[in-house]
Write a protein that holds these residues in place. Structure first.
Motif, PDB file in Angstrom:
ATOM      1  N   GLU A 291     105.783  30.552  54.599  1.00 47.63           N
ATOM      2  CA  GLU A 291     104.780  31.440  54.013  1.00 47.63           C
ATOM      3  C   GLU A 291     103.956  30.781  52.914  1.00 47.63           C
ATOM      4  O   GLU A 291     102.937  31.320  52.475  1.00 47.63           O
ATOM      5  CB  GLU A 291     105.454  32.701  53.470  1.00 47.63           C
ATOM      6  N   LEU A 292     104.361  29.599  52.483  1.00 51.40           N
ATOM      7  CA  LEU A 292     103.582  28.892  51.472  1.00 51.40           C
ATOM      8  C   LEU A 292     102.175  28.583  51.973  1.00 51.40           C
ATOM      9  O   LEU A 292     101.236  28.484  51.179  1.00 51.40           O
ATOM     10  CB  LEU A 292     104.286  27.600  51.062  1.00 51.40           C
ATOM     11  N   GLU A 293     102.004  28.425  53.289  1.00 47.97           N
ATOM     12  CA  GLU A 293     100.674  28.194  53.844  1.00 47.97           C
ATOM     13  C   GLU A 293      99.766  29.397  53.618  1.00 47.97           C
ATOM     14  O   GLU A 293      98.548  29.255  53.515  1.00 47.97           O
ATOM     15  CB  GLU A 293     100.760  27.915  55.343  1.00 47.97           C
ATOM     16  N   LEU A 294     100.373  30.566  53.541  1.00 46.18           N
ATOM     17  CA  LEU A 294      99.622  31.807  53.441  1.00 46.18           C
ATOM     18  C   LEU A 294      99.470  32.276  52.002  1.00 46.18           C
ATOM     19  O   LEU A 294      98.380  32.703  51.574  1.00 46.18           O
ATOM     20  CB  LEU A 294     100.347  32.884  54.263  1.00 46.18           C
ATOM     21  N   LEU A 295     100.553  32.191  51.251  1.00 43.65           N
ATOM     22  CA  LEU A 295     100.554  32.670  49.867  1.00 43.65           C
ATOM     23  C   LEU A 295     101.565  31.869  49.060  1.00 43.65           C
ATOM     24  O   LEU A 295     102.764  32.015  49.252  1.00 43.65           O
ATOM     25  CB  LEU A 295     100.897  34.164  49.815  1.00 43.65           C
ATOM     26  N   ASP A 296     101.077  31.058  48.152  1.00 46.71           N
ATOM     27  CA  ASP A 296     101.934  30.229  47.315  1.00 46.71           C
ATOM     28  C   ASP A 296     101.851  30.734  45.871  1.00 46.71           C
ATOM     29  O   ASP A 296     100.833  30.564  45.202  1.00 46.71           O
ATOM     30  CB  ASP A 296     101.478  28.768  47.391  1.00 46.71           C
ATOM     31  N   VAL A 297     102.913  31.375  45.432  1.00 46.85           N
ATOM     32  CA  VAL A 297     102.938  31.913  44.060  1.00 46.85           C
ATOM     33  C   VAL A 297     103.986  31.193  43.219  1.00 46.85           C
ATOM     34  O   VAL A 297     104.436  31.717  42.201  1.00 46.85           O
ATOM     35  CB  VAL A 297     103.201  33.438  44.063  1.00 46.85           C
TER      36      VAL A 297
ATOM     37  N   THR B  78      95.490  38.333  68.067  1.00 46.27           N
ATOM     38  CA  THR B  78      94.211  37.765  67.657  1.00 46.27           C
ATOM     39  C   THR B  78      94.334  37.220  66.242  1.00 46.27           C
ATOM     40  O   THR B  78      94.787  37.935  65.338  1.00 46.27           O
ATOM     41  CB  THR B  78      93.098  38.831  67.707  1.00 46.27           C
ATOM     42  N   LEU B  79      93.931  35.978  66.035  1.00 42.64           N
ATOM     43  CA  LEU B  79      93.985  35.416  64.695  1.00 42.64           C
ATOM     44  C   LEU B  79      92.918  36.059  63.823  1.00 42.64           C
ATOM     45  O   LEU B  79      91.747  36.128  64.219  1.00 42.64           O
ATOM     46  CB  LEU B  79      93.764  33.903  64.731  1.00 42.64           C
ATOM     47  N   PRO B  80      93.289  36.526  62.632  1.00 42.05           N
ATOM     48  CA  PRO B  80      92.290  37.078  61.714  1.00 42.05           C
ATOM     49  C   PRO B  80      91.395  35.973  61.172  1.00 42.05           C
ATOM     50  O   PRO B  80      91.751  34.785  61.232  1.00 42.05           O
ATOM     51  CB  PRO B  80      93.140  37.704  60.610  1.00 42.05           C
ATOM     52  N   PRO B  81      90.224  36.328  60.633  1.00 43.47           N
ATOM     53  CA  PRO B  81      89.298  35.309  60.131  1.00 43.47           C
ATOM     54  C   PRO B  81      89.923  34.350  59.127  1.00 43.47           C
ATOM     55  O   PRO B  81      89.610  33.155  59.145  1.00 43.47           O
ATOM     56  CB  PRO B  81      88.175  36.146  59.500  1.00 43.47           C
ATOM     57  N   VAL B  82      90.785  34.840  58.246  1.00 45.38           N
ATOM     58  CA  VAL B  82      91.383  33.961  57.236  1.00 45.38           C
ATOM     59  C   VAL B  82      92.162  32.838  57.902  1.00 45.38           C
ATOM     60  O   VAL B  82      92.016  31.655  57.554  1.00 45.38           O
ATOM     61  CB  VAL B  82      92.293  34.757  56.277  1.00 45.38           C
TER      62      VAL B  82
ATOM     63  N   LEU C  74      95.020  27.836  60.771  1.00 43.64           N
ATOM     64  CA  LEU C  74      96.456  28.094  60.767  1.00 43.64           C
ATOM     65  C   LEU C  74      96.851  28.798  62.055  1.00 43.64           C
ATOM     66  O   LEU C  74      96.093  29.609  62.598  1.00 43.64           O
ATOM     67  CB  LEU C  74      96.839  28.972  59.572  1.00 43.64           C
ATOM     68  N   THR C  75      98.028  28.513  62.542  1.00 39.18           N
ATOM     69  CA  THR C  75      98.596  29.237  63.672  1.00 39.18           C
ATOM     70  C   THR C  75      99.906  29.868  63.217  1.00 39.18           C
ATOM     71  O   THR C  75     100.547  29.385  62.281  1.00 39.18           O
ATOM     72  CB  THR C  75      98.861  28.301  64.860  1.00 39.18           C
ATOM     73  N   PRO C  76     100.317  30.966  63.854  1.00 37.62           N
ATOM     74  CA  PRO C  76     101.565  31.618  63.432  1.00 37.62           C
ATOM     75  C   PRO C  76     102.749  30.663  63.489  1.00 37.62           C
ATOM     76  O   PRO C  76     102.909  29.903  64.446  1.00 37.62           O
ATOM     77  CB  PRO C  76     101.713  32.772  64.434  1.00 37.62           C
TER      78      PRO C  76
ATOM     79  N   ASP D 256      88.209  34.571  49.975  1.00 38.89           N
ATOM     80  CA  ASP D 256      88.799  35.759  49.345  1.00 38.89           C
ATOM     81  C   ASP D 256      90.313  35.620  49.235  1.00 38.89           C
ATOM     82  O   ASP D 256      90.909  35.930  48.192  1.00 38.89           O
ATOM     83  CB  ASP D 256      88.466  37.015  50.154  1.00 38.89           C
ATOM     84  N   ALA D 257      90.947  35.159  50.304  1.00 45.19           N
ATOM     85  CA  ALA D 257      92.404  35.014  50.288  1.00 45.19           C
ATOM     86  C   ALA D 257      92.853  33.957  49.288  1.00 45.19           C
ATOM     87  O   ALA D 257      93.952  34.053  48.729  1.00 45.19           O
ATOM     88  CB  ALA D 257      92.923  34.676  51.683  1.00 45.19           C
ATOM     89  N   ASP D 258      92.015  32.971  49.042  1.00 48.39           N
ATOM     90  CA  ASP D 258      92.358  31.941  48.064  1.00 48.39           C
ATOM     91  C   ASP D 258      92.473  32.503  46.649  1.00 48.39           C
ATOM     92  O   ASP D 258      93.079  31.856  45.778  1.00 48.39           O
ATOM     93  CB  ASP D 258      91.319  30.822  48.081  1.00 48.39           C
ATOM     94  N   THR D 259      91.905  33.691  46.413  1.00 49.62           N
ATOM     95  CA  THR D 259      91.998  34.313  45.084  1.00 49.62           C
ATOM     96  C   THR D 259      93.296  35.080  44.889  1.00 49.62           C
ATOM     97  O   THR D 259      93.575  35.535  43.772  1.00 49.62           O
ATOM     98  CB  THR D 259      90.819  35.276  44.831  1.00 49.62           C
TER      99      THR D 259
END
Length: 260
Positions: free
Chosen positions: A37-43, A165-169, A175-177, A247-250
């Motif tokens: 999940e770090l590829e998607l959201l790294d906190v 369907t892959l979302p735009p982000v 990225l692939t699942p 947007d997701a990068d924020t």
């Protein structure tokens, strides 16, 4: 960082803890893991900003083996795992929780049962729920059947054929699942997800803690309708829709500000 483990009925949860301060627990999505999940959201920067960050692999994912029983992977049981993990790490005060998809479902299920355990919630990619849930559950059962009969190659062929369907982000980030399900229980985990749904609207309206909702656009598995309905139901919630990768990068910055 070495894994810590928590023994639970029908599972052994692997987790890690970093930083000092108020606890923030992070729960990943279905088929993912804390590392994937770090590829998607790294906190992870939260651990350097005055928080103790606890991340874990849900049962049947990553480095957390689980039993071959679909009931073990219902969100109600995963919510019990989350509460047990909070006890294990000594969470005496209400914690902040960050979820993605299944992690969001896990957190909300735990929160309606034990609202006193949570201070703030960050709910990323709220999944299909209520009216949209049956179609997604059917897809999970189909995926489970294909893994059993045709293996992972068969699942890849199914996904390439168009049900997902892959979302735009994800498309913009190329990225692939990631499938971090443990092979020995992968079909079982998917069938457990098919048995699950978010808490009822009547349960959700009772939650009073601040909530940050972070959906994205263009994803039938995580429709905006769920996030918008949660925004209506949760009295102290704010909603930010990621239309694109920028947007997701924020998200990490928004989460850090929300948890201050």
């Amino acid at each position: 960082m070495d894994d810590l483990t928590l023994t639970r009925p029908g599972a052994t949860l692997a987790y890690d803890s970093s930083g000092d301060g108020p606890i923030v627990v992070q729960a990943h999505g279905l088929t993912s893991s804390r590392d994937a999940e770090l590829e998607l959201l790294d906190v992870r920067a939260l651990a350097d900003e005055g928080h103790r960050l606890v991340r874990y692999d849900a049962a049947g994912h990553g480095r957390s083996p689980g039993s071959d029983d679909p009931e073990r992977y219902r969100w109600t049981v995963l919510a019990d795992d989350l509460i047990a993990l909070l006890d294990e790490v000594g969470a005496e005060q209400p914690v902040d929780a960050i979820g993605i998809s299944m992690g969001t479902g896990t957190i909300l299920t735990a929160a309606v049962r034990h609202p006193e355990r949570f201070r703030r919630l960050v709910l990323g990619l709220p999944p299909t729920a209520w009216d949209t849930r049956p179609a997604q559950a059917a897809l999970y059962r189909q995926m489970a059947d294909i893994i059993e009969t045709r293996g992972w190659e068969g699942l890849a062929e199914l996904l390439a054929a168009g049900p997902v369907t892959l979302p735009p982000v994800m498309a913009e980030r190329e990225l692939t699942p990631r499938f971090e399900l443990r092979p020995e229980t992968a079909p079982t985990v998917l069938r457990g997800a098919a048995l699950s749904d978010l808490p009822t609207p009547d349960e959700l309206v009772t939650l009073r803690m601040p909530v940050l909702l972070l959906p994205w656009a263009g994803d039938p598995g995580h429709p905006l309708s769920t996030a918008e309905r949660l925004h209506e139901l949760l009295p102290d919630s704010e909603l930010f829709v990621a239309e694109n990768a920028a947007d997701a990068d924020t998200w990490p910055r928004r989460i850090a500000a929300f948890l201050r």
